[in-house]
Scaffold this motif. Structure first.
Motif, mmCIF file in Angstrom:
data_model
loop_
_atom_site.group_PDB
_atom_site.id
_atom_site.type_symbol
_atom_site.label_atom_id
_atom_site.label_comp_id
_atom_site.label_asym_id
_atom_site.label_seq_id
_atom_site.Cartn_x
_atom_site.Cartn_y
_atom_site.Cartn_z
ATOM 1 N N ASP A 299 -13.043 15.775 11.186
ATOM 2 C CA ASP A 299 -12.779 14.331 11.143
ATOM 3 C C ASP A 299 -11.315 14.018 11.431
ATOM 4 O O ASP A 299 -10.992 12.991 12.026
ATOM 5 N N LEU A 300 -10.439 14.907 11.013
ATOM 6 C CA LEU A 300 -9.010 14.684 11.243
ATOM 7 C C LEU A 300 -8.673 14.776 12.723
ATOM 8 O O LEU A 300 -7.876 13.984 13.244
ATOM 9 N N TYR A 301 -9.269 15.738 13.412
ATOM 10 C CA TYR A 301 -9.052 15.818 14.860
ATOM 11 C C TYR A 301 -9.558 14.553 15.560
ATOM 12 O O TYR A 301 -8.953 14.060 16.520
ATOM 13 N N SER A 302 -10.673 14.016 15.057
ATOM 14 C CA SER A 302 -11.200 12.775 15.616
ATOM 15 C C SER A 302 -10.220 11.621 15.409
ATOM 16 O O SER A 302 -9.981 10.818 16.319
ATOM 17 N N LEU A 303 -9.635 11.554 14.211
ATOM 18 C CA LEU A 303 -8.663 10.503 13.915
ATOM 19 C C LEU A 303 -7.411 10.638 14.785
ATOM 20 O O LEU A 303 -6.858 9.645 15.271
ATOM 21 N N ILE B 258 -4.450 10.871 4.814
ATOM 22 C CA ILE B 258 -5.227 9.990 5.685
ATOM 23 C C ILE B 258 -4.801 8.544 5.502
ATOM 24 O O ILE B 258 -4.585 7.811 6.478
ATOM 25 N N GLN B 259 -4.653 8.121 4.247
ATOM 26 C CA GLN B 259 -4.244 6.736 3.995
ATOM 27 C C GLN B 259 -2.800 6.490 4.466
ATOM 28 O O GLN B 259 -2.489 5.421 4.990
ATOM 29 N N LYS B 260 -1.952 7.495 4.284
ATOM 30 C CA LYS B 260 -0.564 7.373 4.771
ATOM 31 C C LYS B 260 -0.553 7.195 6.290
ATOM 32 O O LYS B 260 0.156 6.334 6.839
ATOM 33 N N ALA B 261 -1.360 8.003 6.965
ATOM 34 C CA ALA B 261 -1.451 7.897 8.428
ATOM 35 C C ALA B 261 -2.041 6.551 8.840
ATOM 36 O O ALA B 261 -1.609 5.958 9.838
ATOM 37 N N ALA C 25 0.839 -1.205 0.000
ATOM 38 C CA ALA C 25 0.000 0.000 0.000
ATOM 39 C C ALA C 25 0.871 1.252 0.000
ATOM 40 O O ALA C 25 0.591 2.222 -0.721
ATOM 41 N N ASP C 26 1.939 1.231 0.792
ATOM 42 C CA ASP C 26 2.841 2.383 0.872
ATOM 43 C C ASP C 26 3.522 2.653 -0.465
ATOM 44 O O ASP C 26 3.670 3.808 -0.881
ATOM 45 N N HIS D 230 2.009 5.044 15.981
ATOM 46 C CA HIS D 230 0.926 6.008 16.177
ATOM 47 C C HIS D 230 1.424 7.449 16.227
ATOM 48 O O HIS D 230 0.716 8.366 15.799
ATOM 49 N N GLU D 231 2.632 7.671 16.745
ATOM 50 C CA GLU D 231 3.168 9.032 16.750
ATOM 51 C C GLU D 231 3.335 9.553 15.316
ATOM 52 O O GLU D 231 3.007 10.716 15.024
ATOM 53 N N LYS D 232 3.834 8.684 14.421
ATOM 54 C CA LYS D 232 3.997 9.084 13.012
ATOM 55 C C LYS D 232 2.633 9.326 12.371
ATOM 56 O O LYS D 232 2.467 10.257 11.569
ATOM 57 N N ALA D 233 1.656 8.496 12.714
ATOM 58 C CA ALA D 233 0.306 8.692 12.180
ATOM 59 C C ALA D 233 -0.241 10.051 12.595
ATOM 60 O O ALA D 233 -0.822 10.781 11.780
#
Length: 467
Positions: free
Chosen positions: A134-138, A103-106, A84-85, A115-118
């Motif tokens: 939505d991004l803040y939620s993610l 979003i997909q990269k994260a 995928a990457d 998770h820190e990189k995400a």
């Protein structure tokens, strides 16, 4: 990637696509149609069909960024993260300001537990996004994965700042407060939120639950009332209000609220049991029993219903009827440890010791390894003269409760009864070391053993040495 077609057009397109798959024909679809087809299959959980649509779509539209993104999404779902990457990286050169790429990269980082990189990638997406709620939620979810609840809470709060109706974020905020044991802060936050959105039944409901947590029961009832005013079909608010009214001994009002939930949702076994319990507290035995029977008729597998009926007759010392009903429950679910425990208790009160012992044994086999269950079974075996079986029972119990003087004194008595002197004295000494004052257990269960000169001498020597 919104699904924009009308339902009628959607059905026509899907029918045409599936016809193509069945006949091996080749029909042309524009890229938007492929996107809608893929979206439909993903929403329906039909991953294989989604993958076929992506493959055919890319064969007809090899330059479509959205179709490639769908391909990346599937690979992430299948945990093929490196692949995928590799597909995702060159897409940044084509459209560097597409937030979906970030979003997909994260998501890839998240699936790799990075998770820190995400979080960092999601923050980059916020810089270019038109709508960042939505991004803040993610980001909040990533902080939850890291058990960083304060940071998660702050990001979910940003979602609320951007969208007051984001109840998913509101639930997550309360979850964080609960995990952090910040009940007072949760109450303050919900009251502040309600100043801005006073007709939010969700917020009133959550506020009521926080008041219950802090034992502010009258305030809790008021909060649930406001939730009901905001939405008079909100079953959860009626149920929570009824439970609080029970705690306040306002059983008639509790019954009224439980009945409302039944009127909204038709009969529910849980509400019927609760109504029965309230009638029982009001000393209306016939009405209580009537509702318990209704509950088990509604849901025969509901253990609380059978337990309530059985305990109702036990309270009246009508053990034969209690036994009849617990047997019916066991016929329905023979693997319910709570049923067998009650079965054992009833049989013991009826002096049916063999049946009681069988019930305790089955209770233990089903995983209820409470000390009281081991003791009850063992004491019955002693009464039945089954000393070897009692000894084996208590030895097994020690594996679960290794520092129990109640087990040690019983084992001492059984071993001495079996003339296993060394083990008997060893268990007696262990029991005395744990709790000298409970040596009366040996005296009560094994009076003839306790009166032996050697036993009394050992106990006396221990007292003199350790007092």
């Amino acid at each position: 990637m919104e699904f924009s077609q009308s339902e009628e057009n959607e059905e026509v397109t899907l029918s045409k696509f599936e016809s193509m798959l069945k006949t091996n024909s080749v029909f042309f679809f524009d890229s938007n149609e492929f996107e809608n087809i893929i979206h439909h299959y993903l929403e329906s959980g039909k991953i294989a069909l989604a993958k076929k649509a992506i493959k055919l779509g890319l064969s007809q539209h090899p330059a479509s960024l959205n179709l490639k993104l769908f391909q990346v999404e599937i690979l992430i779902f299948e945990n093929k993260l490196n692949e995928a990457d590799r597909l995702l990286s060159p897409l940044f050169e084509i459209e560097p300001n597409n937030e979906e790429l970030y979003i997909q990269k994260a998501n890839i980082f998240s699936k790799k537990d990075q998770h820190e990189k995400a979080i960092q990638v999601f923050k980059e997406a916020i810089e270019i996004a038109e709508d960042s709620a939505d991004l803040y939620s993610l980001i909040g979810m990533e902080y939850l994965f890291l058990d960083q609840y304060q940071e998660a809470k702050q990001n979910f709060k940003k979602c609320i700042e951007l969208d007051l109706e984001d109840y998913s974020a509101l639930y997550n905020i309360i979850y964080c407060f609960d995990f952090l044991d910040e009940t007072t802060e949760a109450i303050e936050y919900l009251n502040s939120y309600l100043d801005k959105n006073p007709y939010s039944e969700v917020a009133w409901h959550q506020l009521g639950k926080q008041y219950v947590e802090t034992k502010q029961l009258v305030k809790a009832v008021t909060a649930f009332d406001f939730a009901i005013i905001s939405d008079d079909t909100f079953i959860g608010a009626y149920l929570e209000k009824a439970k609080v009214l029970e705690k306040l001994n306002r059983f008639e009002e509790a019954i009224e609220n439980y009945k409302i939930t039944i009127a909204i949702e038709d009969s529910t076994a849980y509400a019927l049991i609760k109504i029965g319990y309230c009638y029982e507290r009001l000393n209306h035995g016939d009405l209580a029993l009537q509702h318990y029977y209704q509950a088990v008729e509604e849901d025969p597998a509901l253990d609380k219903g059978w337990m309530r009926i059985t305990k109702f007759f036990m309270a009246k010392k009508d053990y034969q009827k209690a036994l009849f009903h617990i047997n019916k429950a066991i016929d329905i679910d023979g693997d319910n440890a709570a049923y067998w425990l009650l079965y054992s208790t009833i049989n013991e009160r009826l002096s049916l010791l063999e049946e009681a012992e069988r019930g305790y044994k089955r209770t233990l086999e089903l995983g209820d390894c409470e000390l009281s269950t081991w003791l009850s079974r063992g004491d019955i075996l002693i009464k039945l003269g089954e000393y070897e079986a009692a000894k084996f029972n208590f030895v097994q119990a020690l594996e679960y409760h290794p520092k129990s003087e109640e087990l040690e004194f019983r084992l001492s008595g059984v071993c001495l009864k079996l003339n296993n002197m060394d083990a008997g004295y060893a268990h007696l000494l262990t029991g005395l070391h744990i709790n000298l004052e409970h040596v009366f257990i040996l005296e009560e269960l094994f009076p003839e053993v306790y009166q032996r000169k050697a036993v009394l001498q050992l106990i006396e020597n221990f007292k003199n040495t350790h007092q």
